[in-house]
Design an enzyme around this catalytic site. Sequence first.
Site, mmCIF file in Angstrom:
data_model
loop_
_atom_site.group_PDB
_atom_site.id
_atom_site.type_symbol
_atom_site.label_atom_id
_atom_site.label_comp_id
_atom_site.label_asym_id
_atom_site.label_seq_id
_atom_site.Cartn_x
_atom_site.Cartn_y
_atom_site.Cartn_z
ATOM 1 N N TYR B 178 17.556 -12.487 25.194
ATOM 2 C CA TYR B 178 16.311 -12.510 24.228
ATOM 3 C C TYR B 178 14.990 -13.030 24.891
ATOM 4 O O TYR B 178 14.247 -12.292 25.120
ATOM 5 C CB TYR B 178 16.676 -13.109 22.840
ATOM 6 C CG TYR B 178 15.839 -12.813 21.786
ATOM 7 C CD1 TYR B 178 16.226 -13.314 20.505
ATOM 8 C CD2 TYR B 178 14.839 -11.844 22.023
ATOM 9 C CE1 TYR B 178 15.269 -12.964 19.494
ATOM 10 C CE2 TYR B 178 13.914 -11.324 20.967
ATOM 11 C CZ TYR B 178 14.414 -12.063 19.906
ATOM 12 O OH TYR B 178 13.474 -11.651 18.572
ATOM 13 N N GLU B 185 8.183 -8.266 28.185
ATOM 14 C CA GLU B 185 7.234 -7.626 27.139
ATOM 15 C C GLU B 185 6.030 -8.306 27.092
ATOM 16 O O GLU B 185 5.094 -7.641 27.389
ATOM 17 C CB GLU B 185 7.847 -7.833 25.856
ATOM 18 C CG GLU B 185 9.238 -6.960 25.629
ATOM 19 C CD GLU B 185 9.726 -7.092 24.341
ATOM 20 O OE1 GLU B 185 9.047 -7.353 23.465
ATOM 21 O OE2 GLU B 185 11.044 -6.781 24.203
#
Lengths: 309, 255
Positions: B178, B185
């Site tokens: 994660y 991102e």
Amino acid sequence: MKHYEVEILDAKTKDKLCFLDKVEPNATIGEIKSMFHKSHPQWYAARQSIRLDPKGKSLKDEDVLQHLPVGTTATFYFRDLGAQISWVTVFLTEYGGPLLLYLMFYFRAPFIYAPKYDFTTSKHWVVHLACMCHSFHYLKRLLETLFVHRFSHGTMPLRNIFKNCTYYWGFAAWMAYYINHPLYTPPTIYGEQQVRIALIIFLFCQVGNFSIHIALRNLRPPGSKTRKIPYPTKNPFTWIFLLVSCPNYTYELGSWFGFTLMTQCLPVAFFTAVGFIQMTVWAKGKHRSYLKEFRDYPPLRSPILPFVL
Amino acid sequence: MSAPAIGTTKTAHSDVAPKKKRGPGALATAYLVIYNVVMTAGWLVIAVGLVRAYLVRGSYHGLYFSIEKPLKFFQTGALLEVIQYISSNVMIMLCSPAPGIVPSSVVLTGFQVLSRVFLTWAVTHSVREVQSEDSVLLFVSAWTITEIIRYSFYTFSLLNHLPYLIKWARYTFFLVLYPMGVTGELLTIYAALPYVQKTGLYSVTLPNKYNFSFDYYTFLILTMVSYIPLFPQLYFHMMRQRKKVLAHVEEYKTE
């Protein structure tokens, strides 16, 4: 006269919170709430939910003890509704914001547009008209809150004021920014004619909306919380009751539709669309409770749009 | 974001404890099994594509181009999950006497799928210049491993034959994947900023006849800022789920 004993338990933990003895049989839930408040000062009456069943509906303040399905020792369950704030306070705050914010943009207060535009005025007359309409609308709402509406609940949860103000103030600022922008483009599709028609629609719906508010107020005697089916009165603006359960929302939608047409501004269209969705949800709920409460409810009526919705 | 998103209604909620829920009928189950198998296969194709491209080129730069098409296809396909979840909840709401409340997890996870699709199309696809960035490989690998585990988890759950290893992997790998995905991102969006500002991509300026404006550059910055409140919420939600699910299994083990 036989007195009742009342015990109040926490709905979640079932702890005994309060025991009241020698309660009059004709005592109301409202009075019991005041007594409960004395032993627990942090829970004022407005944030108490008293029910017969831990998961059941709240009892009304007007309910009388001896008419409830309880024995001489009555057991009630208590749920804390959280901090409460009065409807009037919420309405005044959420409507006062847009009134003032829009004017700030209209007068081009500093730090909004480029400094050379500070305190200048728009050269388009539709911008002045829009300011008058917007201000009139929110002034009307404030005055109705103070003098017209009769609220069935005194309070709502405190967090609502943050949610509601964000919505109203946010959208007002967003719309006002573009309408009063130095680079604003007045309606181009049908020009002056469009603005004129839009103004007529807006004013018609403002009068309509006000007429409905007055009609609803007159349904309810002062200080009461009774509910009756609204019917058309002598005022032609109320004849829409023949076709619609919540014509106040119908007229409100019409007003904002008019304002969208007048300003030809996409953010206004968004605001109108979002408001329409919310009011439709409310209208459907209100329509459903009318149908449940009154056997003889007129079948021709739709919640918000005649025959359609 | 790269955290595991929603799958089937039954498994998303029965992760924690067996519930007497009316699960999907036979036809719906068959559809869901096929869906999850296809998605597992798809992400395996992407994983294999990445490895092969790396072996052929000898470096990990620019591997995005070797898996661009399947990535777009299968990540966008995840939108179907949002529709599946919503329609199954609609069925429950229509069949039950009282109007139901949509659980907050729908909002949270639906948002995740949308943010992934946003990254894929509105950032990576739209701004050619970032496609050769290493940050793209970072989030693509994180998504790939996560999705392979997640979809096989759902497939096995639907067939009532879930190996403990898969369950453990689903609730453990995210701890690393994660943050890895989120880093990739954010770096990618950050890399796209100068090009967006220079070209005015997806932006609308005044004056125009609808009196509206939109600055994509500012929007991207706000998106990056939104990770600050949202990422911890999702991360800690998964950690809480992990405690519940893996602790529950341990109870069985001690019996």
